[in-house]
Scaffold this active site. Structure first.
Site, PDB file in Angstrom:
ATOM      1  N   ASP A  40       0.847  -1.201   0.000  1.00  0.00           N
ATOM      2  CA  ASP A  40       0.000   0.000   0.000  1.00  0.00           C
ATOM      3  C   ASP A  40       0.877   1.243   0.000  1.00  0.00           C
ATOM      4  O   ASP A  40       2.040   1.204   0.422  1.00  0.00           O
ATOM      5  CB  ASP A  40      -0.882   0.027   1.259  1.00  0.00           C
ATOM      6  CG  ASP A  40      -1.869  -1.124   1.289  1.00  0.00           C
ATOM      7  OD1 ASP A  40      -2.140  -1.698   0.218  1.00  0.00           O
ATOM      8  OD2 ASP A  40      -2.350  -1.449   2.391  1.00  0.00           O
TER       9      ASP A  40
HETATM   10  N1  URA Z   1      -1.326  -5.927   3.930  1.00  0.00           N
HETATM   11  C1  URA Z   1      -1.810  -4.661   3.926  1.00  0.00           C
HETATM   12  O1  URA Z   1      -2.844  -4.378   4.522  1.00  0.00           O
HETATM   13  N2  URA Z   1      -1.128  -3.726   3.247  1.00  0.00           N
HETATM   14  C2  URA Z   1       0.040  -3.973   2.609  1.00  0.00           C
HETATM   15  O2  URA Z   1       0.654  -3.054   2.027  1.00  0.00           O
HETATM   16  C3  URA Z   1       0.532  -5.286   2.627  1.00  0.00           C
HETATM   17  C4  URA Z   1      -0.182  -6.250   3.293  1.00  0.00           C
END
Ligand code: URA
Length: 250
Positions: free
Chosen positions: A107
């Site tokens: 993310d």
């Molecule tokens: N899980 C999440 O919620 N975000 C990420 O970036 C990776 C795994």
């Protein structure tokens, strides 16, 4: 595997300039193949078998690149975007030449280990939903994470779209008293890669992920000497570990 290609493509891939700059350099006699000056930048060469030199220096050929990035917050895991800065924007120009792409997504606000490569087969194997490659994260979670959450994660939790997650390992590292209330520092290993998975798993048990950092993917661990936003090439050993992990025949 031997690969024949045009001399100008080889030299531009290896960072010796644009095609037209290379054409000029070749005309000026700066390039040799097996010790002989060549004047045709369109010559087809086999860089494994033939010795290509630019201004007297051997051009070491490679067509794959493997980079370990400590992704910072605020950049997206994509190769290009009209509005946002991408992880590729963090690379030096010469590291963009072989067109690496991120293996999977973190993310925008997640930091940590992101592998960038142009090795499509390796990326495919690491991301394949059938392969269940471990991904380990450290997170600061708002709430008092406890044994009930560990048991729930081991059994699998139901996400907001009714998906039941595979067993995940949850380790509680510390509890911290923050102005917003008690927070827990945890380490979690998941074996699948659903959208926002870690955040949604904690949502499912009534807690909120505040910060998230990936520290390992399969046999590859984040090099903690890399500050956020910096990157390095994988060592040969790390590349071998990744290949062996997936059992790829090469
Ligand atoms: N899980 C999440 O919620 N975000 C990420 O970036 C990776 C795994």
């Amino acid at each position: 595997m031997a690969e024949k290609l045009r001399l100008d493509k080889l030299l531009s891939n290896m960072g010796h300039g644009t095609r037209s700059e290379i054409k000029r350099a070749v005309k000026q006699g700066k390039v040799t193949v097996n010790g002989l000056v060549v004047k045709d930048s369109g010559l087809i060469v086999d860089p494994i078998v033939q010795e290509v030199a630019f201004e007297g220096e051997r051009v070491v050929y490679r067509n794959v690149i493997y980079l370990m990035l400590n992704k910072p917050q605020g950049v997206i895991s994509a190769t290009e975007d009209n509005k946002e800065r991408t992880v590729i924007d963090l690379l030096e120009d010469h590291d963009k030449l072989l067109s690496p792409f991120p293996v999977g997504r973190l993310d925008k606000d997640t930091v940590g280990l992101l592998l960038l490569t142009n090795d499509g087969q390796l990326a495919h194997e690491l991301l394949s939903p059938r392969k269940h490659v471990d991904k380990t994260y450290e997170a600061l979670v708002w709430g008092d994470v406890g044994e009930a959450d560990q048991q729930a994660f081991t059994a699998g939790v139901e996400l907001d779209d009714s998906y039941l997650t595979m067993p995940a390992d949850l380790i509680i590292l510390d509890k911290i008293e923050e102005p917003i209330g008690i927070c827990s520092l945890i380490r979690i290993t998941i074996r699948e890669g659903k959208f926002h998975q870690v955040k949604r798993m904690f949502d499912a048990v009534g807690k909120k992920v505040l910060t998230l950092k990936r520290i390992a993917m399969g046999p590859l661990s984040l090099d903690e000497s890399l500050s956020e936003g910096s990157y390095r090439e994988l060592t040969d050993e790390e590349v071998e570990l990744l290949r062996a992990h997936r059992g790829i025949e090469r």
